[in-house]
Design a protein around this motif. Structure first.
Motif, short mmCIF file in Angstrom:
data_model
loop_
_atom_site.label_atom_id
_atom_site.label_comp_id
_atom_site.label_asym_id
_atom_site.label_seq_id
_atom_site.Cartn_x
_atom_site.Cartn_y
_atom_site.Cartn_z
N GLY A 75 0.81 -1.21 0.00
CA GLY A 75 0.00 0.00 0.00
C GLY A 75 0.85 1.26 0.00
O GLY A 75 1.98 1.28 -0.49
N ASN A 76 0.27 2.33 0.54
CA ASN A 76 0.97 3.61 0.70
C ASN A 76 1.13 3.89 2.19
O ASN A 76 0.40 4.70 2.76
CB ASN A 76 0.18 4.74 0.04
N PRO A 77 2.08 3.22 2.84
CA PRO A 77 2.13 3.27 4.31
C PRO A 77 2.92 4.45 4.86
O PRO A 77 3.81 4.30 5.70
CB PRO A 77 2.82 1.95 4.66
N GLY A 78 2.65 5.66 4.40
CA GLY A 78 3.33 6.81 4.97
C GLY A 78 4.69 7.04 4.33
O GLY A 78 4.79 7.49 3.20
N VAL A 79 5.76 6.72 5.04
CA VAL A 79 7.11 6.92 4.54
C VAL A 79 7.33 6.01 3.34
O VAL A 79 7.28 4.79 3.45
CB VAL A 79 8.15 6.60 5.63
N HIS A 80 7.56 6.61 2.20
CA HIS A 80 7.65 5.83 0.96
C HIS A 80 8.63 6.52 0.03
O HIS A 80 8.23 7.35 -0.79
CB HIS A 80 6.27 5.71 0.34
N PRO A 81 9.91 6.20 0.13
CA PRO A 81 10.94 6.95 -0.60
C PRO A 81 10.75 6.99 -2.11
O PRO A 81 11.19 7.95 -2.75
CB PRO A 81 12.24 6.22 -0.22
N VAL A 82 10.11 5.98 -2.71
CA VAL A 82 9.98 5.99 -4.16
C VAL A 82 9.16 7.20 -4.63
O VAL A 82 9.42 7.75 -5.70
CB VAL A 82 9.38 4.68 -4.70
#
Length: 272
Positions: free
Chosen positions: A44-51
């Motif tokens: 999913g999109n769990p907050g911290v997502h460097p990409v």
């Protein structure tokens, strides 16, 4: 889940929310410039997502909606089969504002992108697809990430297990009463992903791939423990307009988590 606690948790992960049917979807927006979309994988999109930051650093505005049931969005009620999911995904790209834009999509999100593109050619521009689900070979089967423990699933999803901490671990600054909510979101995300691909991630997509007309760049983690890297060649042979393939070293199933800078470089070249 109370409205107040849900809002507090959503605030911790910092998405905006957009109305969707009787509920909402989460939307993360990063950067400025021409719009590109991002459809998440099993994490999913769990907050911290460097990409997302890496994609934005290439000079783009990145819009990343959460599919129903995944972190930031309402539960996936009423989605009974693949057809329902495809209609929902088609609605969501319109609501999120990524219709017609270039797209980076991973895992289950890449499968949904292909399903939508097969019935709606204008849905996306060029696509970068990371380890899509949807093909099956009895002699080289896809592994089941749900018939195991949470810790083993974590090791199956990424080569470096620390990069999925935002999903699997409770943030140290999360208020005590929100820890349970984080666990609920994690459970709902895993349940929604399972609804899409369990027990076999094969819904007849191979028979529809000839309708995917937009340019596709394929990416696969060399150490993917769920979908064998041999599927990179299978996808390349099955899709009519593959412009490039990339096998990414030191990356597992979600190469967008393991090697976000390399994924962004691949996307920048594909969307130039």
């Amino acid at each position: 889940m109370s409205a107040g606690s849900s809002a507090a948790l959503a605030g911790h992960f910092a998405p905006s929310t957009l109305s969707y049917r009787d509920g909402h979807i989460g939307l993360v927006e990063v950067g400025e410039g021409p719009t590109i979309g991002y459809l998440h994988g099993m994490l999913g999109n769990p907050g911290v997502h460097p990409v997302l930051d890496e994609l934005a650093a290439t000079g783009h505005r990145v819009l990343a909606p959460s599919l129903p049931g995944f972190t930031g969005s309402s539960e996936a009620g009423g989605l009974r089969n693949l057809h329902d999911w495809v209609v929902a995904a088609s609605e969501i790209i319109d609501i999120a504002g990524i219709t017609g834009a270039p797209l980076v999509a991973s895992s289950v999100g890449a499968m949904m992108a292909l399903e939508v593109a097969a019935v709606r050619p204008e849905a996306f521009g060029p696509m970068v697809l990371i380890a899509p689900f949807g093909l099956w070979d009895d002699d080289d089967p896809v592994a089941d990430p749900f018939g195991t423990t949470l810790s083993v699933q974590r090791a199956m999803l990424t080569e470096d297990t620390t990069v999925s901490a935002a999903f699997f671990d409770d943030p140290s600054d999360l208020p005590a009463d929100m820890v349970v909510e984080h666990g609920v979101h994690r459970y709902l995300t895993r349940t929604s992903a399972a609804q899409l691909i369990w027990p076999l991630p094969e819904w007849g997509l191979a028979a529809r791939l000839h309708r995917v007309s937009n340019p596709v760049t394929l990416v696969h983690g060399a150490k993917d423990r769920i979908i064998p890297s041999s599927y990179l060649a299978r996808w390349s042979a099955a899709l009519p307009n593959v412009v490039a393939t990339h096998l990414v070293d030191d990356a597992g199933h979600q190469a967008d988590f393991d090697q976000p800078a390399q994924i962004a470089q691949i996307a920048a070249a594909a969307f130039a």
